[in-house]
Design a protein around this motif. Sequence first.
Motif, PDB file in Angstrom:
ATOM      1  N   LEU A 101     -11.632 -11.609   2.259  1.00  0.00           N
ATOM      2  CA  LEU A 101     -11.058 -12.542   3.283  1.00  0.00           C
ATOM      3  C   LEU A 101     -11.910 -13.671   3.892  1.00  0.00           C
ATOM      4  O   LEU A 101     -11.486 -14.581   4.065  1.00  0.00           O
ATOM      5  N   PHE A 102     -13.184 -12.949   4.422  1.00  0.00           N
ATOM      6  CA  PHE A 102     -13.885 -13.788   5.151  1.00  0.00           C
ATOM      7  C   PHE A 102     -15.097 -14.465   4.457  1.00  0.00           C
ATOM      8  O   PHE A 102     -15.588 -14.109   3.616  1.00  0.00           O
TER       9      PHE A 102
ATOM     10  N   HIS B  44       0.666  -1.201   0.153  1.00  0.00           N
ATOM     11  CA  HIS B  44      -0.031  -0.115  -0.009  1.00  0.00           C
ATOM     12  C   HIS B  44       0.830   1.203  -0.036  1.00  0.00           C
ATOM     13  O   HIS B  44       0.309   2.220  -0.517  1.00  0.00           O
ATOM     14  N   ILE B  45       1.966   1.106   0.692  1.00  0.00           N
ATOM     15  CA  ILE B  45       2.849   2.376   0.642  1.00  0.00           C
ATOM     16  C   ILE B  45       3.595   2.433  -0.724  1.00  0.00           C
ATOM     17  O   ILE B  45       3.593   3.555  -1.170  1.00  0.00           O
TER      18      ILE B  45
ATOM     19  N   ASP C 281      -8.460  -1.465  -2.047  1.00  0.00           N
ATOM     20  CA  ASP C 281      -9.724  -1.925  -2.536  1.00  0.00           C
ATOM     21  C   ASP C 281      -9.435  -3.659  -2.993  1.00  0.00           C
ATOM     22  O   ASP C 281     -10.456  -4.262  -3.348  1.00  0.00           O
ATOM     23  N   VAL C 282      -8.205  -4.019  -3.047  1.00  0.00           N
ATOM     24  CA  VAL C 282      -8.142  -5.413  -3.595  1.00  0.00           C
ATOM     25  C   VAL C 282      -6.985  -6.152  -2.341  1.00  0.00           C
ATOM     26  O   VAL C 282      -6.275  -5.554  -1.636  1.00  0.00           O
ATOM     27  N   LEU C 283      -7.367  -7.351  -2.344  1.00  0.00           N
ATOM     28  CA  LEU C 283      -6.295  -8.261  -1.538  1.00  0.00           C
ATOM     29  C   LEU C 283      -5.158  -8.277  -2.185  1.00  0.00           C
ATOM     30  O   LEU C 283      -4.558  -7.833  -3.241  1.00  0.00           O
ATOM     31  N   ILE C 284      -3.860  -8.079  -1.499  1.00  0.00           N
ATOM     32  CA  ILE C 284      -2.439  -7.890  -1.815  1.00  0.00           C
ATOM     33  C   ILE C 284      -2.025  -9.462  -2.327  1.00  0.00           C
ATOM     34  O   ILE C 284      -2.265 -10.423  -1.608  1.00  0.00           O
TER      35      ILE C 284
ATOM     36  N   ASN D   8      -6.344  -3.181   6.907  1.00  0.00           N
ATOM     37  CA  ASN D   8      -5.710  -2.781   5.813  1.00  0.00           C
ATOM     38  C   ASN D   8      -6.388  -3.517   4.558  1.00  0.00           C
ATOM     39  O   ASN D   8      -5.994  -3.019   3.396  1.00  0.00           O
ATOM     40  N   GLU D   9      -6.693  -4.725   4.798  1.00  0.00           N
ATOM     41  CA  GLU D   9      -7.323  -5.359   3.370  1.00  0.00           C
ATOM     42  C   GLU D   9      -8.619  -5.709   3.570  1.00  0.00           C
ATOM     43  O   GLU D   9      -9.334  -5.644   4.448  1.00  0.00           O
TER      44      GLU D   9
END
Length: 276
Positions: free
Chosen positions: A202-203, A66-67, A83-86, A196-197
């Motif tokens: 994720l869930f 993100h940085i 807005d997206v999964l890394i 942050n994600e």
Amino acid sequence: MHAIAALNAAASRIGGDTARLDAEVLLAHLLGISRGALLLHPDRRIDVQAYDLLVERRAKGEPVAHITGSREFWSLDLKVTPDVLIPRPDSETLIDVALRLCQPAPTRILDLGTGSGALLLAALSEWPDASGLGIDASPAALAVASENAFRTGLADRARFMPGNWGQGLDQRFDLIISNPPYIAETETLSAEVRENEPASALFAGADGLDDYRRILPQLADLMQPGALALLEIGHSQGPALLDLAAQHGFSASLHPDLAGRDRCVALRVAPLQPPA
């Protein structure tokens, strides 16, 4: 201050298992060079104040991706936003398995829950005669994926559209890939990931299997004869996925990531058994 001294101070400030790597990636980003170039020539002066700002963000738990706004996946430099999964190295397992199992080479590829577009674009980079479709429920994710298609030079072969997994699609594909949400709602995640994600990436319900239950009934109608479907899974979910696959008429196999943990389930429509 020279880069070496700055890196040492930054790694100490960041802490954790990846502190040195994080410090190097952030400094390379600040300098506009690759990490490899930084390591080859670390004896350079830097803007310490600007670097400190990046290090402070990382020390507070903000992901490096993100940085810097980007993450490498399968040698592709991809844009990443909150807005997206890394994209993670574990997900590269799907591409590795696809290269081993998908014979002949696919010409039509579907990515369900495409997010940043990482899986679809990685697959297209391996099969230059293929085209692909990425589906996602998030308009913001689709915008990131579309930008990544242009960024990687694959926009002429990648298309993205909104959708609810494979619902309503009337096309068939040779290869289907997906990294759906698979974390149980009760599972504890690090603050860095949780804060942050996107939770939607994720869930997946009380046991982490809700989205597999949505996807599996749709797959057979999306697959060409002999097609392969690859789903990323949590390392403990293999037995449950094998059971679900059998319930929906698939033959299935499990494939490990580089750490030896189950990471991918490969699915094909099981052949009809002759009557006894």
